[in-house]
Design an enzyme around this catalytic site. Structure first.
Site, PDB file in Angstrom:
ATOM      1  N   CYS A 103       1.118  -1.500   0.347  1.00 22.88           N
ATOM      2  CA  CYS A 103       0.141  -0.307  -0.428  1.00 22.88           C
ATOM      3  C   CYS A 103       0.669   1.140   0.040  1.00 22.88           C
ATOM      4  CB  CYS A 103      -0.785   0.151   0.646  1.00 22.88           C
ATOM      5  SG  CYS A 103      -1.807  -1.743   1.096  1.00 22.88           S
TER       6      CYS A 103
ATOM      7  N   HIS B 110      -3.674   7.286   2.528  1.00 17.95           N
ATOM      8  CA  HIS B 110      -4.444   5.745   2.397  1.00 17.95           C
ATOM      9  C   HIS B 110      -5.023   5.064   2.553  1.00 17.95           C
ATOM     10  CE1 HIS B 110      -4.153   1.460   0.596  1.00 17.95           C
ATOM     11  NE2 HIS B 110      -3.929   1.106   1.629  1.00 17.95           N
TER      12      HIS B 110
ATOM     13  N   ASN C  92     -10.518  -0.478  -0.370  1.00 20.31           N
ATOM     14  CA  ASN C  92      -9.066  -0.621  -0.679  1.00 20.31           C
ATOM     15  C   ASN C  92      -8.390  -0.961  -1.504  1.00 20.31           C
ATOM     16  OD1 ASN C  92      -6.590  -0.255   0.351  1.00 20.31           O
ATOM     17  ND2 ASN C  92      -5.830  -1.401   2.177  1.00 20.31           N
TER      18      ASN C  92
HETATM   19  N1  COA Z   1     -18.702  -9.151   8.426  1.00 15.70           N
HETATM   20  C1  COA Z   1     -19.698  -9.510   9.846  1.00 15.70           C
HETATM   21  N2  COA Z   1     -18.164  -9.860  10.632  1.00 15.70           N
HETATM   22  C2  COA Z   1     -17.383  -9.902  10.368  1.00 15.70           C
HETATM   23  C3  COA Z   1     -16.400  -9.312   9.191  1.00 15.70           C
HETATM   24  C4  COA Z   1     -17.626  -8.977   8.275  1.00 15.70           C
HETATM   25  N3  COA Z   1     -17.075  -9.137   6.860  1.00 15.70           N
HETATM   26  N4  COA Z   1     -15.275  -9.392   9.138  1.00 15.70           N
HETATM   27  C5  COA Z   1     -15.168  -9.322  10.469  1.00 15.70           C
HETATM   28  N5  COA Z   1     -15.713 -10.131  11.124  1.00 15.70           N
HETATM   29  C6  COA Z   1     -15.750 -10.011  12.783  1.00 15.70           C
HETATM   30  C7  COA Z   1     -15.009 -11.026  13.066  1.00 15.70           C
HETATM   31  O1  COA Z   1     -15.078 -12.496  12.381  1.00 15.70           O
HETATM   32  C8  COA Z   1     -14.857 -10.711  14.351  1.00 15.70           C
HETATM   33  O2  COA Z   1     -15.687 -11.511  15.513  1.00 15.70           O
HETATM   34  P1  COA Z   1     -15.148 -12.689  16.775  1.00 15.70           P
HETATM   35  O3  COA Z   1     -15.610 -11.098  17.437  1.00 15.70           O
HETATM   36  O4  COA Z   1     -17.163 -12.938  16.768  1.00 15.70           O
HETATM   37  O5  COA Z   1     -14.456 -12.927  16.713  1.00 15.70           O
HETATM   38  C9  COA Z   1     -15.955  -9.062  15.250  1.00 15.70           C
HETATM   39  O6  COA Z   1     -15.992  -8.978  12.869  1.00 15.70           O
HETATM   40  C10 COA Z   1     -14.961  -8.508  15.292  1.00 15.70           C
HETATM   41  O7  COA Z   1     -12.990  -8.461  14.306  1.00 15.70           O
HETATM   42  P2  COA Z   1     -12.210  -7.033  14.065  1.00 15.70           P
HETATM   43  O8  COA Z   1     -10.639  -8.447  13.464  1.00 15.70           O
HETATM   44  O9  COA Z   1     -11.707  -6.973  15.518  1.00 15.70           O
HETATM   45  O10 COA Z   1     -12.684  -6.397  13.713  1.00 15.70           O
HETATM   46  P3  COA Z   1     -12.421  -5.495  12.606  1.00 15.70           P
HETATM   47  O11 COA Z   1     -13.276  -3.887  13.843  1.00 15.70           O
HETATM   48  O12 COA Z   1     -10.925  -4.408  13.249  1.00 15.70           O
HETATM   49  O13 COA Z   1     -12.321  -4.705  11.480  1.00 15.70           O
HETATM   50  C11 COA Z   1     -11.139  -5.245   9.929  1.00 15.70           C
HETATM   51  C12 COA Z   1     -12.032  -6.117  10.809  1.00 15.70           C
HETATM   52  C13 COA Z   1     -10.606  -5.763   8.657  1.00 15.70           C
HETATM   53  C14 COA Z   1     -12.556  -4.323   8.621  1.00 15.70           C
HETATM   54  C15 COA Z   1      -9.980  -4.100  10.336  1.00 15.70           C
HETATM   55  O14 COA Z   1      -9.462  -4.703  10.960  1.00 15.70           O
HETATM   56  C16 COA Z   1      -9.524  -3.738   9.257  1.00 15.70           C
HETATM   57  O15 COA Z   1      -9.957  -2.805   8.675  1.00 15.70           O
HETATM   58  N6  COA Z   1      -7.957  -3.192   9.169  1.00 15.70           N
HETATM   59  C17 COA Z   1      -6.625  -3.016   8.518  1.00 15.70           C
HETATM   60  C18 COA Z   1      -7.095  -3.170   7.508  1.00 15.70           C
HETATM   61  C19 COA Z   1      -6.180  -2.534   5.995  1.00 15.70           C
HETATM   62  O16 COA Z   1      -7.063  -2.649   4.776  1.00 15.70           O
HETATM   63  N7  COA Z   1      -5.106  -2.305   5.983  1.00 15.70           N
HETATM   64  C20 COA Z   1      -4.133  -2.437   4.673  1.00 15.70           C
HETATM   65  C21 COA Z   1      -2.989  -1.989   5.022  1.00 15.70           C
HETATM   66  S1  COA Z   1      -2.788  -0.345   6.002  1.00 15.70           S
END
Ligand code: COA
Length: 344
Positions: free
Chosen positions: A127, A261, A291
């Protein structure tokens, strides 16, 4: 990752007297839009979860006949038109989703857009790829090796994310963006005033695409430790932005637009809070692209400029964080230019 770890591993360049100036901006998106609703049928997720946790409403998916190089060529041609130039002295291509490991895509892009035998090579910084390529191109110009360079970023993540992985399949989209950099005085709008680049390879496992050896054992898809990356991205971009603000002689209060980003709207909200910036001074344009990794900053720049949020004269910082782990930022006064955009 500690703050001191980020500081220690960072290299900066405050810019010699001749600068590299952004003179043109082009983008290209696949026309096919995949709305959250169509992922809900395929994954255990909901439109509401995706919107509230990421800010994403839809993302673009390239037609199977369209390659990442096709997207890159379109964006590059648009950037040349935006700059009003026909030729450049060099081309750097940033991508995480190359057509093949070898050869690099840049020479093919250069040939296809009629640039002959110019130096052309790929940059792999996930990224952070666009800003790494921008700093490299800027350095070719300030070193006197080139007068103008095309920086192109294009991605086709739809081909590498696991369609059954709800934590990544909802996030990523395909797209491309490009800028033309040319030599010019440092006080000209568009001149890159400062860069901040860094990496921390101890986080290499956090964002990965399997290589040939892993693929032979059945590992196939892009994988990301989303939560860890989420937290490090806020920290990494905040610190990198502060270093560039300092090198530009600006403060957060005098910054007009931060262009991060475009990974997740909540990351950008947290970044704004960390830097004490009101939301209207942080560009967030991922609702209809998701993204797009290396392509996200030039795509966001074009959208923000078209919406009138990013205007000539604005003190602007671009900042990113991604696989590697890598991070990068750059500061400039936004120039007067018209982005050229297209769909394919
Ligand atoms: N729909 C529903 N639930 C989902 C889901 C989806 N698409 N994706 C994950 N979950 C669930 C998880 O399984 C978890 O469930 P659990 O509590 O029963 O284990 C819960 O939601 C919370 O997961 P978590 O990973 O803590 O959520 P989050 O708020 O961190 O959001 C991302 C997840 C991936 C959206 C977020 O971490 C993110 O955007 N990360 C970085 C993204 C990125 O693009 N980085 C690139 C370089 S910077």
């Amino acid at each position: 990752m500690s703050a001191s770890g980020l500081d220690k591993n960072t290299r900066r360049n405050s810019g010699p007297p001749t600068s590299a100036v952004i003179a043109g901006l082009g983008t290209c998106l696949p026309s096919k839009e995949i709305h959250n609703a169509s992922l809900v049928g395929e994954l255990d997720t909901s439109d509401e979860w995706i919107r509230t946790r990421t800010g994403i409403e839809s993302r673009r998916r390239a037609d199977p006949a369209v390659s990442v190089i096709d997207l890159a060529c379109e964006a590059a041609g648009n950037a040349l038109r935006s700059a009003g130039v026909a030729t450049v002295d060099g081309l750097i291509f940033a991508t995480t989703t190359p057509e093949r490991p070898c050869p690099a895509g840049a020479p093919e892009i250069a040939a296809r857009i009629g640039q002959g035998n110019i130096p052309a090579f790929d940059v792999s910084a996930v990224c952070s790829g666009f800003l790494y390529a921008l700093a490299t191109a800027g350095s070719l110009i300030t070193a006197g090796i080139a007068d103008n360079v095309l920086v192109v970023a294009a991605e086709t993540y739809s081909r590498i994310v696991d369609p059954a992985d709800r934590s990544t399949a909802i996030l990523f989209g395909d797209g491309a963006g490009a800028v033309v950099l040319r030599s010019g005085p440092p006080d000209e709008p568009g001149a890159l005033l400062a860069y901040d680049l860094g990496s921390d390879g101890t986080g290499a496992h956090l964002i990965r695409i399997p290589g040939a050896r892993e693929q032979a054992t059945g590992e196939r898809w892009f994988a990301m430790s989303g939560r860890k990356v989420y937290l490090q991205a806020i920290d990494g971009m905040a610190q990198s932005t502060l270093r560039v603000l300092k090198d530009c002689g600006w403060s957060a209060e005098t910054l007009d637009q931060l262009v991060p980003h475009q990974a997740n709207a909540r990351i950008m909200e947290a970044l704004a809070k960390r830097l004490d910036l009101p939301p209207e001074r942080v560009v967030c344009e991922l609702a209809r692209t998701g993204n797009t990794a290396a392509a996200s900053i030039p795509l966001a720049l074009a959208d923000a400029a078209a919406a009138g949020r990013l205007r000539p004269g604005h003190r602007t910082v671009l900042t990113t964080f991604g696989g590697g782990i890598t991070w990068a930022s750059a500061g400039l006064i936004w120039p007067k230019l018209t982005a050229v955009t297209s769909e394919i």
